[in-house]
Design an enzyme around this catalytic site. Structure first.
Site, PDB file in Angstrom:
ATOM      1  N   TYR A  11     -20.170   1.653  27.919  1.00 26.78           N
ATOM      2  CA  TYR A  11     -19.743   1.085  29.255  1.00 26.78           C
ATOM      3  C   TYR A  11     -18.584   0.129  29.012  1.00 26.78           C
ATOM      4  O   TYR A  11     -17.787   0.355  29.614  1.00 26.78           O
ATOM      5  CB  TYR A  11     -20.952   0.414  29.638  1.00 26.78           C
ATOM      6  CG  TYR A  11     -20.931  -0.546  30.720  1.00 26.78           C
ATOM      7  CD1 TYR A  11     -20.310  -0.447  31.935  1.00 26.78           C
ATOM      8  CD2 TYR A  11     -21.529  -1.668  30.735  1.00 26.78           C
ATOM      9  CE1 TYR A  11     -20.162  -0.743  32.937  1.00 26.78           C
ATOM     10  CE2 TYR A  11     -21.345  -2.634  31.898  1.00 26.78           C
ATOM     11  CZ  TYR A  11     -20.787  -2.304  33.169  1.00 26.78           C
ATOM     12  OH  TYR A  11     -20.653  -3.031  34.170  1.00 26.78           O
ATOM     13  N   THR A  35     -25.199   6.821  22.680  1.00 28.53           N
ATOM     14  CA  THR A  35     -25.296   6.300  23.931  1.00 28.53           C
ATOM     15  C   THR A  35     -24.134   6.344  24.693  1.00 28.53           C
ATOM     16  O   THR A  35     -24.113   6.083  26.053  1.00 28.53           O
ATOM     17  CB  THR A  35     -25.566   4.949  24.037  1.00 28.53           C
ATOM     18  OG1 THR A  35     -24.603   4.016  22.895  1.00 28.53           O
ATOM     19  CG2 THR A  35     -27.156   4.658  23.232  1.00 28.53           C
ATOM     20  N   ASP A  51     -19.678   8.197  13.316  1.00 30.22           N
ATOM     21  CA  ASP A  51     -20.712   6.992  13.338  1.00 30.22           C
ATOM     22  C   ASP A  51     -19.958   6.036  12.219  1.00 30.22           C
ATOM     23  O   ASP A  51     -19.441   6.472  11.193  1.00 30.22           O
ATOM     24  CB  ASP A  51     -21.891   7.564  12.702  1.00 30.22           C
ATOM     25  CG  ASP A  51     -23.105   6.610  12.803  1.00 30.22           C
ATOM     26  OD1 ASP A  51     -23.913   6.743  13.735  1.00 30.22           O
ATOM     27  OD2 ASP A  51     -22.925   5.402  12.152  1.00 30.22           O
ATOM     28  N   PHE A  73     -17.144  -1.989  19.645  1.00 27.54           N
ATOM     29  CA  PHE A  73     -18.272  -2.099  20.385  1.00 27.54           C
ATOM     30  C   PHE A  73     -19.378  -1.268  20.175  1.00 27.54           C
ATOM     31  O   PHE A  73     -20.417  -0.965  20.909  1.00 27.54           O
ATOM     32  CB  PHE A  73     -17.888  -1.450  21.801  1.00 27.54           C
ATOM     33  CG  PHE A  73     -16.769  -2.188  22.668  1.00 27.54           C
ATOM     34  CD1 PHE A  73     -16.896  -3.220  23.334  1.00 27.54           C
ATOM     35  CD2 PHE A  73     -15.264  -1.702  22.596  1.00 27.54           C
ATOM     36  CE1 PHE A  73     -15.773  -3.897  24.127  1.00 27.54           C
ATOM     37  CE2 PHE A  73     -14.591  -2.213  23.342  1.00 27.54           C
ATOM     38  CZ  PHE A  73     -14.766  -3.400  24.062  1.00 27.54           C
ATOM     39  N   ALA A  75     -22.248  -0.760  18.599  1.00 28.86           N
ATOM     40  CA  ALA A  75     -23.578  -1.382  18.336  1.00 28.86           C
ATOM     41  C   ALA A  75     -24.564  -1.155  19.430  1.00 28.86           C
ATOM     42  O   ALA A  75     -24.470  -0.658  20.573  1.00 28.86           O
ATOM     43  CB  ALA A  75     -23.407  -2.945  18.275  1.00 28.86           C
ATOM     44  N   TYR A 141     -31.894  -8.421  18.554  1.00 29.42           N
ATOM     45  CA  TYR A 141     -30.280  -7.959  19.089  1.00 29.42           C
ATOM     46  C   TYR A 141     -29.374  -9.308  18.920  1.00 29.42           C
ATOM     47  O   TYR A 141     -28.237  -9.138  18.138  1.00 29.42           O
ATOM     48  CB  TYR A 141     -30.510  -7.752  20.498  1.00 29.42           C
ATOM     49  CG  TYR A 141     -29.151  -7.709  21.434  1.00 29.42           C
ATOM     50  CD1 TYR A 141     -28.297  -6.880  20.884  1.00 29.42           C
ATOM     51  CD2 TYR A 141     -28.853  -8.322  22.442  1.00 29.42           C
ATOM     52  CE1 TYR A 141     -26.885  -6.649  21.466  1.00 29.42           C
ATOM     53  CE2 TYR A 141     -27.601  -8.412  22.918  1.00 29.42           C
ATOM     54  CZ  TYR A 141     -26.651  -7.628  22.412  1.00 29.42           C
ATOM     55  OH  TYR A 141     -25.361  -7.642  23.269  1.00 29.42           O
ATOM     56  N   LYS A 145     -26.121  -9.532  16.074  1.00 27.96           N
ATOM     57  CA  LYS A 145     -25.007 -10.131  16.740  1.00 27.96           C
ATOM     58  C   LYS A 145     -24.367 -11.277  15.987  1.00 27.96           C
ATOM     59  O   LYS A 145     -23.164 -11.369  15.675  1.00 27.96           O
ATOM     60  CB  LYS A 145     -25.002 -10.254  18.007  1.00 27.96           C
ATOM     61  CG  LYS A 145     -25.063  -8.862  18.821  1.00 27.96           C
ATOM     62  CD  LYS A 145     -23.667  -8.160  18.942  1.00 27.96           C
ATOM     63  CE  LYS A 145     -23.791  -6.965  19.476  1.00 27.96           C
ATOM     64  NZ  LYS A 145     -22.563  -5.987  19.453  1.00 27.96           N
ATOM     65  N   HIS A 189     -30.710  -2.746  33.176  1.00 31.02           N
ATOM     66  CA  HIS A 189     -29.975  -4.039  33.568  1.00 31.02           C
ATOM     67  C   HIS A 189     -30.382  -4.145  35.103  1.00 31.02           C
ATOM     68  O   HIS A 189     -30.666  -3.048  36.056  1.00 31.02           O
ATOM     69  CB  HIS A 189     -28.592  -3.909  33.444  1.00 31.02           C
ATOM     70  CG  HIS A 189     -28.487  -4.069  31.805  1.00 31.02           C
ATOM     71  ND1 HIS A 189     -27.793  -3.141  31.011  1.00 31.02           N
ATOM     72  CD2 HIS A 189     -28.563  -5.056  31.008  1.00 31.02           C
ATOM     73  CE1 HIS A 189     -27.659  -3.298  29.781  1.00 31.02           C
ATOM     74  NE2 HIS A 189     -28.187  -4.773  29.664  1.00 31.02           N
ATOM     75  N   ILE A 207     -39.094  -7.733  40.373  1.00 26.81           N
ATOM     76  CA  ILE A 207     -38.323  -9.095  39.930  1.00 26.81           C
ATOM     77  C   ILE A 207     -39.259  -9.614  38.711  1.00 26.81           C
ATOM     78  O   ILE A 207     -40.478  -9.884  39.048  1.00 26.81           O
ATOM     79  CB  ILE A 207     -38.117  -9.926  41.034  1.00 26.81           C
ATOM     80  CG1 ILE A 207     -37.030  -9.290  41.990  1.00 26.81           C
ATOM     81  CG2 ILE A 207     -37.608 -11.191  40.256  1.00 26.81           C
ATOM     82  CD1 ILE A 207     -36.563 -10.380  43.005  1.00 26.81           C
TER      83      ILE A 207
HETATM   84  N1  UDP Z   1     -34.348  -7.951  35.638  1.00 30.34           N
HETATM   85  C1  UDP Z   1     -35.467  -7.907  36.849  1.00 30.34           C
HETATM   86  N2  UDP Z   1     -35.830  -6.781  37.135  1.00 30.34           N
HETATM   87  C2  UDP Z   1     -35.472  -5.705  36.381  1.00 30.34           C
HETATM   88  C3  UDP Z   1     -34.434  -5.720  35.301  1.00 30.34           C
HETATM   89  C4  UDP Z   1     -33.813  -6.916  35.316  1.00 30.34           C
HETATM   90  O1  UDP Z   1     -36.081  -8.951  37.517  1.00 30.34           O
HETATM   91  O2  UDP Z   1     -35.826  -4.615  36.761  1.00 30.34           O
HETATM   92  C5  UDP Z   1     -34.088  -9.462  35.674  1.00 30.34           C
HETATM   93  C6  UDP Z   1     -34.444 -10.125  33.979  1.00 30.34           C
HETATM   94  O3  UDP Z   1     -35.591 -10.387  33.627  1.00 30.34           O
HETATM   95  C7  UDP Z   1     -33.163 -11.019  33.981  1.00 30.34           C
HETATM   96  C8  UDP Z   1     -32.243 -10.618  34.783  1.00 30.34           C
HETATM   97  O4  UDP Z   1     -32.825  -9.735  35.685  1.00 30.34           O
HETATM   98  O5  UDP Z   1     -33.950 -12.540  34.646  1.00 30.34           O
HETATM   99  C9  UDP Z   1     -30.824  -9.906  34.130  1.00 30.34           C
HETATM  100  O6  UDP Z   1     -31.527  -8.989  33.335  1.00 30.34           O
HETATM  101  P1  UDP Z   1     -30.609  -7.840  32.409  1.00 30.34           P
HETATM  102  O7  UDP Z   1     -31.344  -6.952  31.751  1.00 30.34           O
HETATM  103  O8  UDP Z   1     -29.691  -7.280  33.647  1.00 30.34           O
HETATM  104  O9  UDP Z   1     -29.603  -8.875  31.555  1.00 30.34           O
HETATM  105  P2  UDP Z   1     -29.930  -9.700  30.567  1.00 30.34           P
HETATM  106  O10 UDP Z   1     -29.784 -11.072  30.968  1.00 30.34           O
HETATM  107  O11 UDP Z   1     -31.224  -9.667  29.923  1.00 30.34           O
HETATM  108  O12 UDP Z   1     -28.740  -9.593  29.660  1.00 30.34           O
END
Ligand code: UDP
Length: 329
Positions: A11, A35, A51, A73, A75, A141, A145, A189, A207
């Site tokens: 990405y 990926t 790889d 990138f 990883a 993770y 890093k 995400h 959420i």
């Molecule tokens: N989130 C959510 N529902 C989803 C996916 C993510 O409520 O289906 C929330 C997650 O709990 C966090 C925010 O969205 O509070 C951002 O999450 P994401 O996984 O996009 O990125 P992160 O902050 O983990 O890098």
């Protein structure tokens, strides 16, 4: 001379390759396509399927190409997966970087810019987060890093390898021309998952948690457009090529949005009601993650162009609406 982009089919990597080629640079991409997507690689980049744990393949690449700097990138990057399979992260992220640095030093390539993450901070002590704040990751993770950053630091002291670690906050959006975008399997995400609702692939957005210590009880994140991240990598590489010292920078917009605000903005952008349901908290989510990126602005001259969340989500929607199945379309 060429720039080597490892993970250039992923990405953020693919968007960086597009920006590099747009700026007239000669680009070599290496990716194991686990990926990443071959279709995401810019047609003007020379592509190697390899790889980074394959030392022989890396050595052959460095012998064949005239590389002046590396952007790394390649990883694994999913927090949830790293909690279930930590050793995969030690193998791919740490062992992979170990092989890469050995090969770079052996071929006298000593400039590297790489993806770090806000996850190196763990549960932050204050907002916005500065690069000098405590790092205390709460998942493998972020831990791997941070260990990559330290591996670079010791290699600099021992061998003079100069590095820039870029700690991203929430990468999002897609190429403004709609040619490439975000495609993860599984998608975890927030923004791409929200957009699956107007795309007819999901009934509602769940959420995670409504009892956080924020203005509406949902988590606050700092969303930064992938093209702005890509530009930061180019500035960081040019900083190293100009003789800059090893350094670490946060990359975010410095503005936080709650999860509910992100859903509301997506409703405005798509014109779809996007129903939402409040679910339990997801383990390991800090209440608020917002960057101070002043250091990247003052040292690298970085200036994000997509500060507005509505514009960011519009670019993502443009991609997902036209590629509901990502690169399979
Ligand atoms: N989130 C959510 N529902 C989803 C996916 C993510 O409520 O289906 C929330 C997650 O709990 C966090 C925010 O969205 O509070 C951002 O999450 P994401 O996984 O996009 O990125 P992160 O902050 O983990 O890098």
């Amino acid at each position: 001379m060429a720039i080597l982009v490892l993970g250039g089919a992923g990405y953020i990597g693919s968007h960086t390759v597009y920006e590099l080629i747009g700026a007239g640079r000669d680009v070599v991409v290496a990716d194991n396509l686990v990926t990443g997507f071959r279709k995401a690689v810019h047609p003007k980049a020379r592509f190697y399927e390899l790889d980074i744990r394959d030392r022989k393949a890396l050595d052959a690449l460095f012998e064949r190409e005239n590389i002046e700097g590396v952007i790394h990138f390649a990883a694994s990057s999913q927090v949830g997966e790293s909690m279930k399979d930590p050793l995969k992260y030690y193998d791919n992220n740490l062992w992979g970087t170990n092989c890469l640095l050995e090969s770079m030093v052996a071929h006298n390539v000593k400039k590297i810019v790489f993806s770090s993450t806000a996850a190196t901070y763990g549960l932050p002590e204050k907002t916005p987060i500065l690069e000098t704040d405590r790092t205390s990751p709460i998942n493998p993770y972020g831990e791997t890093k941070l260990a990559m950053e330290k591996m670079m630091r010791w290699t600099d002291l021992a061998c003079g390898l100069k590095y820039v670690a870029l700690r991203y906050f929430n990468a999002c959006g897609a190429h403004p021309d709609g040619v490439i975008g975000e495609a993860h399997d599984p998608e975890t995400h927030l923004i791409p998952i929200i957009l699956q609702v107007p795309n007819g692939q999901r009934e509602f957005i769940g959420i995670f948690g409504g009892d956080y210590n924020t203005k509406d009880g949902t988590c606050v994140r700092d969303y930064i457009h992938v093209t702005d991240l890509a530009q930061a990598h180019i500035l960081a590489l040019d900083y190293l090529l100009a003789g800059g010292e090893s350094n670490t920078f946060n990359l975010g917009n410095g503005v936080g949005f709650t999860n509910k605000e992100v859903v509301e903005t997506a409703r405005r952008v798509t014109g779809h009601p996007i129903p939402e349901k409040l679910l339990d908290r997801r383990p390991g989510d800090p209440d608020i993650l917002v960057a101070s990126s002043e250091k990247a602005k003052s040292v690298l001259g970085w200036s994000p162009k997509y500060a507005d969340l509505e514009t960011i989500i519009s670019t993502a929607w443009n991609w997902h609406r036209t590629h509901p199945h990502g690169y399979a379309d």
